[in-house]
Design a protein around this motif. Structure first.
Motif, mmCIF file in Angstrom:
data_model
loop_
_atom_site.group_PDB
_atom_site.id
_atom_site.type_symbol
_atom_site.label_atom_id
_atom_site.label_comp_id
_atom_site.label_asym_id
_atom_site.label_seq_id
_atom_site.Cartn_x
_atom_site.Cartn_y
_atom_site.Cartn_z
ATOM 1 N N ALA A 152 -21.111 -29.597 -7.184
ATOM 2 C CA ALA A 152 -22.538 -29.800 -6.941
ATOM 3 C C ALA A 152 -22.793 -30.156 -5.480
ATOM 4 C CB ALA A 152 -23.073 -30.895 -7.859
ATOM 5 N N SER A 153 -21.931 -30.973 -4.905
ATOM 6 C CA SER A 153 -22.085 -31.316 -3.486
ATOM 7 C C SER A 153 -21.918 -30.086 -2.604
ATOM 8 C CB SER A 153 -21.063 -32.383 -3.092
ATOM 9 O OG SER A 153 -21.317 -33.601 -3.757
ATOM 10 N N ALA A 154 -20.964 -29.233 -2.951
ATOM 11 C CA ALA A 154 -20.769 -27.999 -2.186
ATOM 12 C C ALA A 154 -21.983 -27.091 -2.299
ATOM 13 C CB ALA A 154 -19.511 -27.283 -2.666
ATOM 14 N N ASP A 155 -22.527 -26.969 -3.502
ATOM 15 C CA ASP A 155 -23.693 -26.110 -3.712
ATOM 16 C C ASP A 155 -24.901 -26.577 -2.910
ATOM 17 O OD1 ASP A 155 -22.194 -24.573 -5.448
ATOM 18 O OD2 ASP A 155 -23.006 -25.498 -7.270
ATOM 19 N N ALA A 156 -24.983 -27.879 -2.679
ATOM 20 C CA ALA A 156 -26.144 -28.437 -1.971
ATOM 21 C C ALA A 156 -25.933 -28.555 -0.467
ATOM 22 C CB ALA A 156 -26.476 -29.814 -2.539
ATOM 23 N N SER A 157 -24.816 -28.068 0.036
ATOM 24 C CA SER A 157 -24.441 -28.336 1.430
ATOM 25 C C SER A 157 -24.798 -27.226 2.408
ATOM 26 C CB SER A 157 -22.928 -28.574 1.504
ATOM 27 O OG SER A 157 -22.213 -27.354 1.298
ATOM 28 N N ASN A 158 -25.431 -26.162 1.946
ATOM 29 C CA ASN A 158 -25.746 -25.023 2.822
ATOM 30 C C ASN A 158 -24.498 -24.455 3.505
ATOM 31 O OD1 ASN A 158 -28.594 -25.066 2.379
ATOM 32 N ND2 ASN A 158 -28.757 -26.819 3.766
ATOM 33 N N GLY A 159 -23.420 -24.431 2.749
ATOM 34 C CA GLY A 159 -22.190 -23.825 3.245
ATOM 35 C C GLY A 159 -21.314 -24.721 4.085
ATOM 36 N N ARG A 160 -21.719 -25.971 4.303
ATOM 37 C CA ARG A 160 -20.918 -26.862 5.146
ATOM 38 C C ARG A 160 -19.747 -27.481 4.378
ATOM 39 N NH1 ARG A 160 -23.083 -27.066 9.982
ATOM 40 N NH2 ARG A 160 -21.453 -28.497 10.641
ATOM 41 N N LEU A 161 -19.819 -27.480 3.059
ATOM 42 C CA LEU A 161 -18.736 -27.996 2.223
ATOM 43 C C LEU A 161 -18.275 -26.889 1.301
ATOM 44 C CD1 LEU A 161 -16.965 -30.234 0.977
ATOM 45 C CD2 LEU A 161 -18.942 -30.928 -0.400
ATOM 46 N N THR A 162 -17.003 -26.547 1.394
ATOM 47 C CA THR A 162 -16.420 -25.537 0.519
ATOM 48 C C THR A 162 -15.263 -26.154 -0.255
ATOM 49 O OG1 THR A 162 -14.971 -24.740 2.299
ATOM 50 C CG2 THR A 162 -17.084 -23.611 2.004
ATOM 51 N N VAL A 163 -14.916 -25.526 -1.371
ATOM 52 C CA VAL A 163 -13.959 -26.109 -2.311
ATOM 53 C C VAL A 163 -12.776 -25.168 -2.499
ATOM 54 C CG1 VAL A 163 -13.641 -26.966 -4.660
ATOM 55 C CG2 VAL A 163 -15.817 -27.346 -3.479
ATOM 56 N N GLU A 164 -11.579 -25.744 -2.511
ATOM 57 C CA GLU A 164 -10.344 -25.026 -2.824
ATOM 58 C C GLU A 164 -9.630 -25.755 -3.953
ATOM 59 O OE1 GLU A 164 -8.892 -22.307 -1.604
ATOM 60 O OE2 GLU A 164 -10.115 -21.837 0.162
ATOM 61 N N SER A 165 -8.916 -25.012 -4.783
ATOM 62 C CA SER A 165 -8.105 -25.606 -5.844
ATOM 63 C C SER A 165 -6.698 -25.859 -5.319
ATOM 64 C CB SER A 165 -8.041 -24.686 -7.059
ATOM 65 O OG SER A 165 -9.316 -24.572 -7.656
ATOM 66 N N LEU A 166 -6.140 -27.021 -5.670
ATOM 67 C CA LEU A 166 -4.791 -27.363 -5.207
ATOM 68 C C LEU A 166 -4.189 -28.417 -6.110
ATOM 69 C CD1 LEU A 166 -2.553 -27.206 -2.978
ATOM 70 C CD2 LEU A 166 -3.691 -29.203 -1.944
ATOM 71 N N GLU A 167 -2.983 -28.153 -6.608
ATOM 72 C CA GLU A 167 -2.124 -29.187 -7.172
ATOM 73 C C GLU A 167 -1.150 -29.575 -6.054
ATOM 74 O OE1 GLU A 167 -0.373 -31.885 -8.368
ATOM 75 O OE2 GLU A 167 -1.538 -31.221 -10.117
ATOM 76 N N MET A 168 -1.387 -30.732 -5.431
ATOM 77 C CA MET A 168 -0.669 -31.066 -4.208
ATOM 78 C C MET A 168 0.820 -31.285 -4.423
ATOM 79 S SD MET A 168 -1.614 -33.957 -1.371
ATOM 80 C CE MET A 168 -0.699 -35.231 -2.238
ATOM 81 N N THR A 169 1.232 -31.591 -5.643
ATOM 82 C CA THR A 169 2.655 -31.782 -5.895
ATOM 83 C C THR A 169 3.410 -30.469 -5.995
ATOM 84 O OG1 THR A 169 2.328 -31.874 -8.285
ATOM 85 C CG2 THR A 169 2.209 -33.958 -7.079
ATOM 86 N N SER A 170 2.712 -29.336 -5.912
ATOM 87 C CA SER A 170 3.345 -28.019 -6.012
ATOM 88 C C SER A 170 3.549 -27.421 -4.623
ATOM 89 C CB SER A 170 2.470 -27.077 -6.846
ATOM 90 O OG SER A 170 2.883 -25.734 -6.688
ATOM 91 N N PRO A 171 4.796 -27.285 -4.152
ATOM 92 C CA PRO A 171 5.021 -26.641 -2.859
ATOM 93 C C PRO A 171 4.459 -25.221 -2.815
ATOM 94 C CG PRO A 171 6.991 -27.811 -3.554
ATOM 95 C CD PRO A 171 6.055 -27.823 -4.715
ATOM 96 N N GLY A 172 4.526 -24.514 -3.937
ATOM 97 C CA GLY A 172 3.997 -23.158 -3.967
ATOM 98 C C GLY A 172 2.497 -23.122 -3.752
#
Length: 228
Positions: A43-63
């Protein structure tokens, strides 16, 4: 500095989410990662006019870290901020199961440094790499009982960050460990004295004020040195 760009690892809720919002409010372009789909971050990304974008990440995965690095190829970051930690309760160390010990150490100490090593070349010279630590990781301030595993994981994080800073001393990047104080988050618990809305603007002030400073510093949200 217009068009400053930050990557925040671990922003689906709590301190990371508020930091993503705060930097966006200050005019940064922010890439924020989430482990599972997070409605508030979306929701924050949607309201940010493109200034906030989202990526998926499981940080414990080196891959997954390597895949994120490929997706962000060509980006130049002014800030890489790793915000990720877990707590598995207040057990004396002799009662901590081996699996629990391994899980906490991988998440709180090993994975943040793997993330820095994987993503550091996206950070411009003069940029900042920072990790959310805790006063709980200060050996000299460990004078009260409790939360032994969490404390040990943050002390390990701090030590690994010192090794990282030694190996990369000449890269021109600012290196920070940040203690945000005791906050009312899922990790900090409902009795904590601070809210993220109170502490994170101060953390953002420290990040902006320290930009370009050489070496590694362990600082609290007021910019004061936390003893190792």
């Amino acid at each position: 500095m217009p068009n400053r760009q930050a990557l925040i690892l671990g922003a689906s809720r709590g301190l990371g989410l508020v930091l993503a919002r705060e930097l966006t409010r200050r005019g940064w372009r922010v890439i924020a990662t989430m482990r599972q789909d997070a409605a508030e971050l979306r929701a924050s990304a949607d309201a940010s006019n493109g200034r906030l974008t989202v990526e998926s990440l499981e940080m414990t995965s080196p891959g997954q870290l390597a895949a994120l690095r490929e997706r962000l190829a060509g980006r130049r970051l002014d800030l890489l901020f790793v915000n990720a930690a877990i707590d598995r309760g207040d057990l004396p160390i002799g009662e901590v199961p081996t699996g629990m010990f391994t899980e906490v150490m991988i998440t709180n100490a090993l994975s943040p440094l793997r993330a820095l090593e994987t993503l550091r070349d996206l950070v411009a010279p003069g940029g900042t790499v920072a990790v959310m630590s805790s006063e709980q990781g200060s050996v000299s301030r460990n004078t009260e009982p409790g939360y032994e595993l969490y404390k040990a994981s943050k002390a390990a994080l701090n030590q690994l960050m010192r090794s990282y800073a030694t190996r990369h001393a000449d890269d021109g990047q600012t290196k920070l460990l940040i203690d945000p104080g005791h906050n009312r988050t899922r990790l900090g618990g409902p009795g904590a004295p601070l809210t993220a809305q109170e502490s994170i603007p101060a953390v953002a002030d420290v990040l902006e004020a320290q930009a370009g400073a050489p070496g590694l510093r362990f600082l609290d949200r007021h910019g004061e040195i936390v003893p190792w």
